[in-house]
Scaffold this motif. Structure first.
Motif, mmCIF file in Angstrom:
data_model
loop_
_atom_site.group_PDB
_atom_site.id
_atom_site.type_symbol
_atom_site.label_atom_id
_atom_site.label_comp_id
_atom_site.label_asym_id
_atom_site.label_seq_id
_atom_site.Cartn_x
_atom_site.Cartn_y
_atom_site.Cartn_z
ATOM 1 N N LYS A 72 0.850 -1.191 0.000
ATOM 2 C CA LYS A 72 0.000 0.000 0.000
ATOM 3 C C LYS A 72 0.885 1.240 0.000
ATOM 4 C CE LYS A 72 -4.036 0.027 0.816
ATOM 5 N NZ LYS A 72 -5.188 0.101 -0.096
ATOM 6 N N ARG A 73 0.704 2.084 -0.993
ATOM 7 C CA ARG A 73 1.451 3.338 -1.037
ATOM 8 C C ARG A 73 0.649 4.470 -0.404
ATOM 9 N NH1 ARG A 73 5.206 1.210 -3.987
ATOM 10 N NH2 ARG A 73 5.009 0.446 -6.078
ATOM 11 N N GLY A 74 -0.633 4.244 -0.245
ATOM 12 C CA GLY A 74 -1.497 5.255 0.340
ATOM 13 C C GLY A 74 -2.921 4.741 0.347
ATOM 14 N N PHE A 75 -3.809 5.558 0.858
ATOM 15 C CA PHE A 75 -5.206 5.185 0.965
ATOM 16 C C PHE A 75 -6.066 6.277 0.352
ATOM 17 C CE2 PHE A 75 -2.968 2.965 4.262
ATOM 18 C CZ PHE A 75 -3.555 1.713 4.271
ATOM 19 N N THR A 76 -7.122 5.876 -0.326
ATOM 20 C CA THR A 76 -8.061 6.848 -0.863
ATOM 21 C C THR A 76 -8.867 7.435 0.294
ATOM 22 O OG1 THR A 76 -9.868 5.259 -1.154
ATOM 23 C CG2 THR A 76 -8.286 5.470 -2.990
ATOM 24 N N GLU A 77 -9.497 8.575 0.048
ATOM 25 C CA GLU A 77 -10.359 9.171 1.074
ATOM 26 C C GLU A 77 -11.475 8.206 1.460
ATOM 27 O OE1 GLU A 77 -10.292 12.057 2.987
ATOM 28 O OE2 GLU A 77 -8.248 12.016 2.231
ATOM 29 N N GLN A 78 -11.991 7.461 0.484
ATOM 30 C CA GLN A 78 -13.055 6.488 0.745
ATOM 31 C C GLN A 78 -12.546 5.381 1.676
ATOM 32 O OE1 GLN A 78 -14.698 4.732 -2.795
ATOM 33 N NE2 GLN A 78 -16.354 3.725 -1.681
ATOM 34 N N GLU A 79 -11.307 4.899 1.448
ATOM 35 C CA GLU A 79 -10.734 3.876 2.325
ATOM 36 C C GLU A 79 -10.527 4.421 3.733
ATOM 37 O OE1 GLU A 79 -7.970 0.963 -0.407
ATOM 38 O OE2 GLU A 79 -7.314 3.052 -0.186
ATOM 39 N N VAL A 80 -10.001 5.632 3.835
ATOM 40 C CA VAL A 80 -9.774 6.238 5.150
ATOM 41 C C VAL A 80 -11.108 6.402 5.881
ATOM 42 C CG1 VAL A 80 -8.941 8.279 6.382
ATOM 43 C CG2 VAL A 80 -7.644 7.383 4.435
ATOM 44 N N ASP A 81 -12.135 6.869 5.169
ATOM 45 C CA ASP A 81 -13.464 7.003 5.786
ATOM 46 C C ASP A 81 -13.950 5.662 6.317
ATOM 47 O OD1 ASP A 81 -13.568 9.713 5.264
ATOM 48 O OD2 ASP A 81 -14.851 9.509 3.490
ATOM 49 N N PHE A 82 -13.760 4.603 5.547
ATOM 50 C CA PHE A 82 -14.184 3.262 5.968
ATOM 51 C C PHE A 82 -13.479 2.855 7.258
ATOM 52 C CE2 PHE A 82 -13.278 -1.304 6.057
ATOM 53 C CZ PHE A 82 -14.573 -1.805 6.117
ATOM 54 N N TYR A 83 -12.170 3.092 7.332
ATOM 55 C CA TYR A 83 -11.400 2.674 8.503
ATOM 56 C C TYR A 83 -11.667 3.531 9.733
ATOM 57 C CZ TYR A 83 -8.852 -0.656 5.680
ATOM 58 O OH TYR A 83 -8.541 -1.723 4.881
ATOM 59 N N VAL A 84 -12.050 4.791 9.543
ATOM 60 C CA VAL A 84 -12.223 5.705 10.673
ATOM 61 C C VAL A 84 -13.664 5.763 11.172
ATOM 62 C CG1 VAL A 84 -12.046 8.122 11.404
ATOM 63 C CG2 VAL A 84 -10.223 7.105 10.046
ATOM 64 N N ASN A 85 -14.623 5.729 10.277
ATOM 65 C CA ASN A 85 -16.028 5.906 10.648
ATOM 66 C C ASN A 85 -16.686 4.549 10.860
ATOM 67 O OD1 ASN A 85 -15.832 8.757 10.385
ATOM 68 N ND2 ASN A 85 -15.973 8.512 8.176
ATOM 69 N N VAL A 86 -16.582 4.042 12.075
ATOM 70 C CA VAL A 86 -17.116 2.720 12.397
ATOM 71 C C VAL A 86 -18.386 2.877 13.230
ATOM 72 C CG1 VAL A 86 -14.852 1.626 12.228
ATOM 73 C CG2 VAL A 86 -15.613 2.471 14.420
ATOM 74 N N ASP A 87 -19.286 1.898 13.134
ATOM 75 C CA ASP A 87 -20.571 2.006 13.830
ATOM 76 C C ASP A 87 -20.579 1.332 15.204
ATOM 77 O OD1 ASP A 87 -20.720 -0.732 13.286
ATOM 78 O OD2 ASP A 87 -22.342 -0.519 11.811
ATOM 79 N N PHE A 88 -19.538 0.585 15.545
ATOM 80 C CA PHE A 88 -19.414 -0.124 16.820
ATOM 81 C C PHE A 88 -20.534 -1.141 17.040
ATOM 82 C CE2 PHE A 88 -16.504 3.354 17.458
ATOM 83 C CZ PHE A 88 -15.400 2.660 17.909
ATOM 84 N N ILE A 89 -21.128 -1.590 15.936
ATOM 85 C CA ILE A 89 -22.084 -2.688 15.970
ATOM 86 C C ILE A 89 -21.567 -3.776 15.035
ATOM 87 C CG2 ILE A 89 -24.473 -3.401 15.503
ATOM 88 C CD1 ILE A 89 -25.185 -0.381 16.133
#
Length: 173
Positions: free
Chosen positions: A52-69
């Motif tokens: 991985k050379r980097g992450f797209t904004e969509q990937e970062v959003d997926f990893y950061v915005n979790v629902d805890f369910i």
């Protein structure tokens, strides 16, 4: 009952230090990206099974915005120069009823201190409290440290070896 989104605990490390393990928060975005930036290409490959050379904004959003369910994420923080620094993380994503896929990462400088094992214990406790019965992971055969975390987790471990990958099923009931 554990509330995953408010989760916070401390763990003693092998070197005598203390790590805070807590729920990932949206405001951790920059610190999480900084932690990924400190990881070696080898560590990133072991985590993502690709260079991985980097992450797209969509990937970062997926990893950061979790629902805890259906998606739970924890971070491990150490005090460095008077500020908490993310040095590792773990997450699970529910794939089907009672089962979730798990993944871990600890930055290179902090590997071997027990952070992965601590993250495993806390993630398994949250999963158990949430009604999950199995945690599933695919691990590269050369990732001995992660295999050891699973094998010493005090959970029921079923290992299936396939070419290029080791499939782990942890029983958490």
């Amino acid at each position: 009952m554990l509330h995953a989104k408010d989760y916070s605990a401390t763990e003693a490390l092998r070197d005598g230090g203390v790590v805070e393990i807590r729920a990932l928060k949206p405001e951790d975005r920059a610190d999480l990206l900084a932690a990924i930036g400190r990881a070696s290409q080898q560590s990133l490959y072991r985590r993502f099974f690709a260079f991985k050379r980097g992450f797209t904004e969509q990937e970062v959003d997926f990893y950061v915005n979790v629902d805890f369910i259906s998606h739970v994420a924890l971070v491990a923080l150490l005090e460095e120069s008077g500020h908490p620094v993310i040095v590792g993380g773990a997450r699970y994503i529910v794939m089907q009823l009672g089962k979730a896929e798990i993944a871990f990462a600890v930055d290179d400088e902090h590997q071997g201190k027990g952070i992965g094992a601590g993250l495993m214990r806390h993630l398994a406790a949250i999963a158990r409290e949430s009604g999950l019965t199995e945690l599933i992971a695919d691990v590269l055969p050369e990732n001995a440290a992660m295999l050891k975390v699973f094998e010493t987790s005090k959970l029921g471990v079923k290992i299936t070896r396939e070419p290029g990958v080791i499939h782990i099923v942890l029983q958490i009931t």
